[in-house]
Each structure stands twice: as structure tokens, then as C-alpha cells.
Design a protein around this motif. Structure first.
Motif, PDB file in Angstrom:
ATOM      1  N   MET A   1       1.121  -1.042   0.047  1.00 25.30           N
ATOM      2  CA  MET A   1       0.506   0.058   0.062  1.00 25.30           C
ATOM      3  C   MET A   1       0.935   1.248  -0.089  1.00 25.30           C
ATOM      4  N   LYS A   2       0.707   2.138  -1.149  1.00 28.56           N
ATOM      5  CA  LYS A   2       1.430   2.922  -0.759  1.00 28.56           C
ATOM      6  C   LYS A   2       1.015   4.192  -0.037  1.00 28.56           C
ATOM      7  N   GLU A   3       1.493   5.166   0.864  1.00 25.51           N
ATOM      8  CA  GLU A   3       1.668   6.271   1.696  1.00 25.51           C
ATOM      9  C   GLU A   3       1.858   7.497   1.385  1.00 25.51           C
ATOM     10  N   SER A  18       2.549  14.256  -5.582  1.00 27.75           N
ATOM     11  CA  SER A  18       2.603  14.020  -4.001  1.00 27.75           C
ATOM     12  C   SER A  18       4.254  14.559  -3.926  1.00 27.75           C
ATOM     13  N   GLN A  19       4.290  15.056  -3.019  1.00 29.15           N
ATOM     14  CA  GLN A  19       5.881  15.766  -2.576  1.00 29.15           C
ATOM     15  C   GLN A  19       7.125  14.117  -2.447  1.00 29.15           C
ATOM     16  N   HIS A  23       6.493   3.361  -0.877  1.00 27.13           N
ATOM     17  CA  HIS A  23       5.917   2.306  -0.749  1.00 27.13           C
ATOM     18  C   HIS A  23       7.111   0.781  -0.376  1.00 27.13           C
ATOM     19  N   ASN A  24       6.766  -0.117  -0.061  1.00 25.99           N
ATOM     20  CA  ASN A  24       7.451  -1.395   0.462  1.00 25.99           C
ATOM     21  C   ASN A  24       9.057  -0.986   0.033  1.00 25.99           C
ATOM     22  N   ALA A  64      10.763  13.536   6.530  1.00 23.08           N
ATOM     23  CA  ALA A  64       9.277  13.183   6.686  1.00 23.08           C
ATOM     24  C   ALA A  64       8.789  12.113   6.311  1.00 23.08           C
ATOM     25  N   ALA A  65       9.536  11.404   4.949  1.00 20.71           N
ATOM     26  CA  ALA A  65       9.086  10.224   4.890  1.00 20.71           C
ATOM     27  C   ALA A  65       9.886   8.462   5.992  1.00 20.71           C
TER      28      ALA A  65
END
Length: 126
Positions: A1-3, A18-19, A23-24, A64-65
Motif C-alpha cells: 500500500m502506498k503512503e 505528491s511531494q 511504498h515497499n 518526513a518519509a
């Protein structure tokens, strides 16, 4: 699932993107241009100042990620003028140190808001 990743510490996306997306175990960071996130204005100065701002923006998105510049696997650098490669590269080297990521650098006809440099990245999430 991507965030979807978003931070106030980098310029907001100005279009339907998106910035970054996580994912994965990977983060795909959209290209950053030299906008000051506080003002939304292009930083003053030449390619060195613009490259530093771009990398600070990229760093903020990656943090942030849940990752950072040290986990970047690949970048793509888009330059308005390849004659500015050496000056861009000098600043870039300060941010990536002894174990730099893989990289492609291309000259393009035009970048958003007529900036001199844009950089995108793919990073691992440890």
C-alpha cells in the motif's frame, strides 16, 4: 500500500502530484526546485544557491518519509544549462559525501518557473 508523504518544510506540490510516495521500503521523491518553503519564492543567487535550496527541500521531504539523504539510492538532476554542471556538482558533493547515490544528469530546455536545477530521488527506508 502506498503512503503519500507531505511536509510543510518543503514547497507544497503545485499540481496533481505528491511531494513523495513511500511504498515497499522505498521513497520516491518528486523533483524539488529551489523554492523557499516559507515564502514560496525562488531563492536568489546562481546555480550553487539554487542547488543548495533544492537539496534542503529534498532532505526535508525524505525526513518526513522517515529516511534521509544518506539512504538515497538514485537521483536525477535536471539542469537548465550543462555548463553549470561543475558548480552544481560541488554543492551536490557536500550533501552526499563519501557514498553518493547513483545519478543521472540531463540538460533540459526549460524547468518550472525557469529555475536552473531540479532534483528527484529514490531512497530506501531503513
Amino acid at each position: 500500500m502506498k503512503e503519500i508523504i507531505a511536509t510543510e518544510h518543503a514547497p507544497k506540490a503545485i499540481g496533481p502530484y505528491s511531494q513523495a510516495v513511500r511504498h515497499n521500503g522505498l521513497v520516491f521523491a518528486s523533483g524539488q526546485i529551489p523554492l523557499d518553503p516559507a515564502t514560496g519564492q525562488i531563492v536568489e543567487g546562481g546555480i550553487a544557491e539554487q542547488t543548495a535550496r533544492v537539496l534542503e527541500n529534498l532532505k526535508a521531504v525524505l525526513e518526513a518519509a522517515g529516511t534521509g539523504l544518506d539512504s538515497v539510492l538514485k537521483t536525477t538532476v535536471f539542469l537548465q544549462d550543462m555548463r553549470e554542471f561543475a558548480a552544481m556538482n560541488e554543492v551536490y558533493a557536500r550533501y552526499f559525501g563519501a557514498n553518493p547515490p547513483a545519478r543521472s544528469t540531463v540538460e533540459v530546455a526549460r524547468l518550472p518557473r525557469d529555475v536552473r536545477v531540479e532534483i528527484e530521488a529514490v531512497a530506501a527506508v531503513e
